[in-house]
Design an enzyme around this catalytic site. Structure first.
Site, PDB file in Angstrom:
ATOM      1  N   CYS A  14      43.513  39.933  35.046  1.00 18.48           N
ATOM      2  CA  CYS A  14      43.204  38.937  34.007  1.00 18.48           C
ATOM      3  C   CYS A  14      43.936  39.242  32.697  1.00 18.48           C
ATOM      4  O   CYS A  14      44.359  38.327  31.994  1.00 18.48           O
ATOM      5  CB  CYS A  14      41.694  38.859  33.773  1.00 18.48           C
ATOM      6  SG  CYS A  14      40.826  38.155  35.188  1.00 18.48           S
ATOM      7  N   GLU A  24      37.264  34.387  33.676  1.00 14.86           N
ATOM      8  CA  GLU A  24      38.178  33.839  32.666  1.00 14.86           C
ATOM      9  C   GLU A  24      39.270  32.977  33.291  1.00 14.86           C
ATOM     10  O   GLU A  24      39.752  32.021  32.670  1.00 14.86           O
ATOM     11  CB  GLU A  24      38.783  34.943  31.783  1.00 14.86           C
ATOM     12  CG  GLU A  24      39.371  36.148  32.473  1.00 14.86           C
ATOM     13  CD  GLU A  24      38.330  37.232  32.808  1.00 14.86           C
ATOM     14  OE1 GLU A  24      37.412  36.940  33.606  1.00 14.86           O
ATOM     15  OE2 GLU A  24      38.461  38.371  32.305  1.00 14.86           O
ATOM     16  N   CYS A  84      39.916  42.291  32.999  1.00 18.05           N
ATOM     17  CA  CYS A  84      40.340  43.417  33.831  1.00 18.05           C
ATOM     18  C   CYS A  84      41.833  43.694  33.631  1.00 18.05           C
ATOM     19  O   CYS A  84      42.585  42.832  33.216  1.00 18.05           O
ATOM     20  CB  CYS A  84      40.025  43.156  35.299  1.00 18.05           C
ATOM     21  SG  CYS A  84      40.889  41.761  36.038  1.00 18.05           S
TER      22      CYS A  84
HETATM   23 ZN   LIG Z   1      39.526  39.852  35.918  1.00 19.37          ZN
END
Ligand SMILES: [Zn+2]
Length: 461
Positions: free
Chosen positions: A253, A130, A188
């Site tokens: 993220c 991402e 994450c």
């Molecule tokens: Zn991540």
């Protein structure tokens, strides 16, 4: 700031501060207008989906387009088709399914290893899918701005571009456009800190982890998963420390996505040309827990963020789960990252450990490359006026005479409005007791542009 003015519209409050009542009123009015304009640009179909959710048919279509595009660009490269997380950016016009376009497709779950950090901006620090997708979007935005730089008069709107000129200088994403981020699984960090089997009703939260919810978390060097920043000793990492073997920490993220909800996806450099670009929606291929995801993106800071300088605001992306059979993949994740963006013929295959292409060449997504595009454009396009510290209103920035000597970090500081929005975000996290944002060693951004004279056809390809 001696005066504070609060303007109330319906039940929303907008605060303004200033050294005089007049300036405080002006600031409050600007804050209100920024939010109202955003609300006015809301997609007409948003009302059809449950509150805060993207229309299901569109979400499914976005997931399908990204997966199809990945299969298409990787059809002759089975080795690198192996992936754990897939991400993509789709742009729509008026949220219509018919003209949804895939702008970027990326894979990856790893970060650069400390010893490969670059002092010249040539290595990518973070190849989580991402995060790479966001860099691809930036590349797309640079290409959109190049169309204007190639015009005799850059203030004439172009039909085929996703951006349009703003009266008074600078550009913005067209009001008719929406930016959607697809990720095959929850980002994450905070948005993924729950068991996949956890029930989907939110309260009461009895999970033993509940006190850790919302915490800022960092990815750990050469590993998967994240740890809360409270377990880190220092929020400012040092170059020599990392070189000596201290683990290089990168924000998760989920935390980066929360930052995009405030500061936008365009980043510091593009903020000199472009108003903030926010995500209309986040579409997940699996593991969407709306309650946790909303908290991760904006819920954990919404009560603590204040005095954002217009046109920045806390933007709440719509959420959705695309119909796809994305299963948990227990296999070991590959250490490369595939990055494709609409401006490129073939995808780049990046070694996430070195942050460079497998050949050792820098990626077209690296800071050095973005900096060169920026240097090319800022000399040719009208700059976006920036909010000044003394609240007398936005001021058109002036480029230094010796722009070739400008350091990357100095270029980022040329957008004080963006820097202030970022500071407000960090303050909100710390006021909420969620920890301090961990920054990379300062030495990483002390470089000049070494390819500013490059052929624009190569630079923007
Ligand atoms: Zn991540």
């Amino acid at each position: 700031m001696r005066f504070k003015v609060v303007c109330t519209i319906k039940d929303q409050k907008f605060e303004g501060y200033g050294s005089s009542k007049k300036l405080a009123k002006l600031a409050a009015a600007r804050a209100a207008l920024a939010v109202l304009e955003q609300a006015g640009a809301a997609p007409p179909s948003a009302g059809l989906a449950p509150a805060g959710m993207l229309q299901q048919t569109l979400a499914d279509h976005i997931g399908k387009l990204v997966n199809e595009k990945f299969n298409e660009v990787m059809q002759h490269d089975l080795v690198h088709s192996k992936r754990k997380v897939l991400a993509g950016i789709v742009i729509t016009t008026h949220n219509r399914i018919e003209d949804a376009r895939v702008i970027a497709v990326t894979t990856g779950t790893k970060c650069v290893s400390g010893e490969h950090m670059s002092v010249t901006g040539r290595a990518l620090n973070d190849c989580h899918a991402e995060v790479a997708a966001r860099r691809c979007l930036q590349r797309h935005l640079y290409a959109q701005l190049l169309m204007y730089a190639n015009q005799p008069d850059p203030s004439v709107p172009l039909e085929q571009s996703d951006v349009e000129p703003v009266a008074g200088g600078g550009f913005q994403l067209k009001r008719s456009r929406q930016v959607h981020l697809y990720v095959s699984t929850a980002p994450c960090g905070d948005g993924r800190i729950f068991s996949p089997h956890e029930h989907h009703h939110a309260e009461p939260d009895k999970h033993p982890n509940r006190l850790a919810r919302g915490q800022l978390r960092t990815k750990i060097e050469s590993g998967e998963g994240t740890i809360p920043v409270k377990n880190c000793n220092n929020s400012l990492q040092t170059w020599d420390g990392v070189m000596q073997g201290e683990r290089l920490l990168t924000m998760s993220c989920s935390d980066k996505a929360a930052r995009w909800s405030v500061a936008g996806l365009q980043g510091a450099l593009l903020s000199l040309l472009l108003r903030p670009v926010y995500l209309t929606s986040l579409v997940l291929g699996s593991l969407l827990h709306p309650h946790h995801m909303y908290r991760a993106l904006c819920g954990r800071i919404e009560a603590y963020i204040s005095s954002l300088p217009p046109p920045f605001l806390l933007h709440r992306p719509l959420l959705s789960r695309a119909a796809s059979a994305e299963a948990r993949t227990p296999a070991r994740a590959p250490s490369f990252s595939v990055c494709w963006c609409s401006t490129m013929q073939a995808p780049e295959i990046i070694n996430a450990t070195t942050g460079k292409l497998e050949s050792g060449q820098p990626s077209m997504l690296c800071k050095q490359s973005m900096f060169a595009r920026w240097q090319y454009l800022v000399r040719r396009l009208p700059l976006l006026p920036q909010e000044s510290e003394d609240a007398t209103g936005p001021v058109t920035p002036r480029l230094p005479d010796n722009i070739e000597q400008l350091l990357y970090n100095e270029a980022k500081q040329m957008c004080p409005t963006y820097q202030l929005a970022k500071r407000r975000l960090f303050e909100a996290f710390s006021k909420a007791g969620l920890g301090s944002w961990v920054r990379r060693p300062l030495e990483q951004d002390q470089f000049v542009c070494e390819i500013s004279g490059a052929d624009p056809h190569l630079l923007f390809a």
